[in-house]
Design an enzyme around this catalytic site. Structure first.
Site, PDB file in Angstrom:
ATOM      1  N   ILE A   1       0.834  -1.205   0.000  1.00  0.00           N
ATOM      2  CA  ILE A   1       0.000   0.000   0.000  1.00  0.00           C
ATOM      3  C   ILE A   1       0.870   1.259   0.000  1.00  0.00           C
ATOM      4  O   ILE A   1       1.980   1.242   0.524  1.00  0.00           O
ATOM      5  CB  ILE A   1      -0.968  -0.016   1.209  1.00  0.00           C
ATOM      6  CG1 ILE A   1      -1.930   1.178   1.181  1.00  0.00           C
ATOM      7  CG2 ILE A   1      -0.222  -0.115   2.518  1.00  0.00           C
ATOM      8  CD1 ILE A   1      -3.052   1.097   2.220  1.00  0.00           C
ATOM      9  N   CYS A   2       0.336   2.317  -0.587  1.00  0.00           N
ATOM     10  CA  CYS A   2       0.920   3.657  -0.578  1.00  0.00           C
ATOM     11  C   CYS A   2       2.201   3.698  -1.426  1.00  0.00           C
ATOM     12  O   CYS A   2       2.167   3.471  -2.621  1.00  0.00           O
ATOM     13  CB  CYS A   2       1.159   4.120   0.856  1.00  0.00           C
ATOM     14  SG  CYS A   2       1.502   5.880   1.034  1.00  0.00           S
ATOM     15  N   ALA A   3       3.330   3.981  -0.814  1.00  0.00           N
ATOM     16  CA  ALA A   3       4.602   3.996  -1.538  1.00  0.00           C
ATOM     17  C   ALA A   3       5.186   2.596  -1.694  1.00  0.00           C
ATOM     18  O   ALA A   3       6.024   2.358  -2.565  1.00  0.00           O
ATOM     19  CB  ALA A   3       5.605   4.891  -0.817  1.00  0.00           C
TER      20      ALA A   3
END
Length: 182
Positions: free
Chosen positions: A102-104
């Site tokens: 998730i995310c970066a």
């Protein structure tokens, strides 16, 4: 019952990591928080201190059915630099076990060349690191055994996608109702 691992590094986004742990446990699935720091104490990207269940060198990775990478900075960079993280995500991808980020953190999957020809998403600004991926802007993208998500605001749908990977629709719907997730 499935057993999932989630790698934790100092500088991880607390909500992305701990939401996954909470939601997966509410679904009565086993998840173990794995510290890559050499100590169980983790300091999140916003200074929140929590404790992992085990150290990375204590885990029997063959007993896990999936692995999760939370985002956050500099936690994502630390995950990407970790030899054990890279070894595990490559092995799990090859064995078609769940690999979720998730995310970066999907950038770690991209750098490891696990996203070629796969649909994936990430936090805005990291798209160029999704090497070979079909980049999407959906909150959560599941492509076979790879699940990716955009960021803190998508942590619950991301966690639900992980639960759904191992459970039936009824379990997911009951969990959504219990969470009052609309």
């Amino acid at each position: 019952m499935s057993k999932i691992g989630i790698f934790m590094a100092d500088g991880c986004e607390e909500i992305e990591g701990l939401t996954v742990v909470d939601v997966v446990r509410r679904a009565n699935q086993e998840i173990v928080m794995i510290s890559i720091t050499g100590k169980k104490e983790i300091i999140g990207s916003h200074g929140i201190v929590f404790h992992a269940d085990v150290l990375a060198d204590e885990v029997d990775y063959a007993a896990l059915d999936g692995i999760v990478l939370p985002g956050g900075m500099p936690g994502t960079l630390r995950l990407g630099e970790s030899e054990i993280v890279n070894k595990v995500i490559r092995k799990f991808a090859q064995e078609e076990k769940l690999v979720a980020a998730i995310c970066a953190a999907p950038s770690v999957l991209g750098t490891a060349e696990l996203l070629k020809g796969r649909a994936a998403t990430c936090h805005p600004g990291f798209e160029e690191k999704l090497v070979g991926a079909i980049v999407c802007e959906k909150p959560v993208v599941a492509d076979q055994n790879i699940i990716t998500s955009r960021g803190m605001g998508t942590a619950i749908p991301f966690a639900l996608a992980i639960v759904q990977y191992f459970a039936d629709e009824k379990t997911v719907e009951e969990l959504k109702a219990a969470l009052i997730f609309v």
